[in-house]
Design a protein around this motif. Structure first.
Motif, PDB file in Angstrom:
ATOM      1  N   VAL A  86      -7.239   3.198  -8.417  1.00  0.00           N
ATOM      2  CA  VAL A  86      -6.709   2.423  -9.535  1.00  0.00           C
ATOM      3  C   VAL A  86      -6.070   1.158  -8.983  1.00  0.00           C
ATOM      4  O   VAL A  86      -5.337   1.204  -7.998  1.00  0.00           O
ATOM      5  N   ASP A  87      -6.371   0.017  -9.614  1.00  0.00           N
ATOM      6  CA  ASP A  87      -5.846  -1.267  -9.156  1.00  0.00           C
ATOM      7  C   ASP A  87      -4.312  -1.268  -9.119  1.00  0.00           C
ATOM      8  O   ASP A  87      -3.658  -0.765 -10.043  1.00  0.00           O
ATOM      9  N   ASN A  88      -3.760  -1.826  -8.069  1.00  0.00           N
ATOM     10  CA  ASN A  88      -2.315  -2.021  -7.943  1.00  0.00           C
ATOM     11  C   ASN A  88      -1.521  -0.719  -8.078  1.00  0.00           C
ATOM     12  O   ASN A  88      -0.432  -0.693  -8.659  1.00  0.00           O
ATOM     13  N   ALA A  89      -2.100   0.360  -7.578  1.00  0.00           N
ATOM     14  CA  ALA A  89      -1.442   1.669  -7.656  1.00  0.00           C
ATOM     15  C   ALA A  89      -1.578   2.362  -6.301  1.00  0.00           C
ATOM     16  O   ALA A  89      -2.436   2.012  -5.486  1.00  0.00           O
ATOM     17  N   PRO A  90      -0.749   3.362  -6.036  1.00  0.00           N
ATOM     18  CA  PRO A  90      -0.877   4.118  -4.784  1.00  0.00           C
ATOM     19  C   PRO A  90      -2.258   4.764  -4.654  1.00  0.00           C
ATOM     20  O   PRO A  90      -2.951   4.986  -5.660  1.00  0.00           O
ATOM     21  N   LYS A  91      -2.638   5.102  -3.451  1.00  0.00           N
ATOM     22  CA  LYS A  91      -3.973   5.640  -3.177  1.00  0.00           C
ATOM     23  C   LYS A  91      -4.155   7.080  -3.664  1.00  0.00           C
ATOM     24  O   LYS A  91      -5.230   7.656  -3.491  1.00  0.00           O
TER      25      LYS A  91
END
Length: 280
Positions: A213-218
């Motif tokens: 998810v973009d701009n989120a933790p892995k």
């Protein structure tokens, strides 16, 4: 896959006047009235034939006029082509030889909260998804497909048994998008394994798309999948040794969570119903 897509409707149920509202999902929230076509009134003893045919789920009322004019509809064994013809509920009405049922077909979309069951069995207990849509119709609405109790997101309810059977057919493979949160970051190598096709119970599962998810933790992943296998998303990550902490179904068969806060429901639009009917 953007984070904003997976968070559709989330802000609408959060802060209000500087304070967080306490949710009361167990009582069932009011519907979203923006797209609410209203619960239909009971059919009277005499009803126009085109409405009878439309209520049976064959087509729209305008399309029913065309079918009637073409002589495709019979009442008590006789073809009727008269516009405005009225029938009694006890009359035998058939379209192309198939007996019709005049009960209004209804379609309700719920953004299910966590902890509510959604099964095909008759169940209006306090912690069932059915209880949240109980006021949507006088008919018994059942969920289409399955979603886990701890999962959140879109569930379609209907009393249209024919459509439900068609949408549940494994050959249709409806498009679904999930926002998944894992207990630990997903390794790039495991992400690639899912992309290439992972064997689950000796059968390879193909996903249309899977990405962070973009701009989120892995540990947050978006997945687009058409497979109709039970709990397949959960089982994919189980196979790889990951625990699914949260799973949110944000798209189902072309339906989205836009303007639909968690725990709320709405009626489908005529266009949405028409789109579902095109799925064979």
């Amino acid at each position: 896959m953007s984070r904003s897509e997976s968070n559709d409707g989330r802000r609408a149920s959060g802060r209000q006047g500087g304070k967080f509202r306490k949710k009361s999902f167990s009582r069932g929230n009011a519907p979203i009235k923006k797209q609410n076509s209203g619960t239909p009134a009971p059919i009277s003893n005499l009803v126009r034939l085109n409405k009878y045919v439309a209520n049976s789920g064959v087509c729209s009322r305008r399309e029913a006029d065309v079918l009637i004019a073409a002589g495709n509809v019979t009442v008590n064994g006789k073809p009727i082509t008269e516009m405005g013809y009225k029938v009694k509920l006890e009359d035998e009405v058939r379209f192309d030889g198939k007996l019709l049922n005049p009960v209004k077909r209804e379609y309700v979309l719920l953004n299910k909260p966590k902890g509510f069951t959604a099964t095909g069995r008759s169940n209006i207990s306090q912690r069932s998804a059915q209880s949240l849509v109980a006021k949507a119709s006088k008919s018994e609405l059942k969920p289409v497909g399955k979603i886990g109790k701890e999962a959140t997101g879109l569930v379609l309810f209907t009393n249209d048994g024919e459509m439900s059977k068609r949408l549940n057919s494994p050959k249709n493979g409806l498009r679904k998008i999930f926002h998944i949160e894992l207990e630990k970051p997903l390794r790039s190598a495991d992400l690639k394994r899912i992309q290439e096709g992972l064997a689950v119970d000796s059968k390879v599962v193909k996903v249309q798309d899977v990405s962070f998810v973009d701009n989120a933790p892995k540990n947050q992943v978006g997945m687009e999948i058409y497979s109709s296998r039970n709990n397949i998303v959960q089982r994919i990550f189980d196979t790889l040794g990951y625990e699914v902490v949260k799973m949110d179904r944000v798209v189902y068969a072309g339906l989205t969570k836009k303007d639909l806060p968690r725990g709320h429901w709405r009626y489908l639009t005529e266009q949405e119903i028409a789109n579902l009917r095109m799925i064979n």
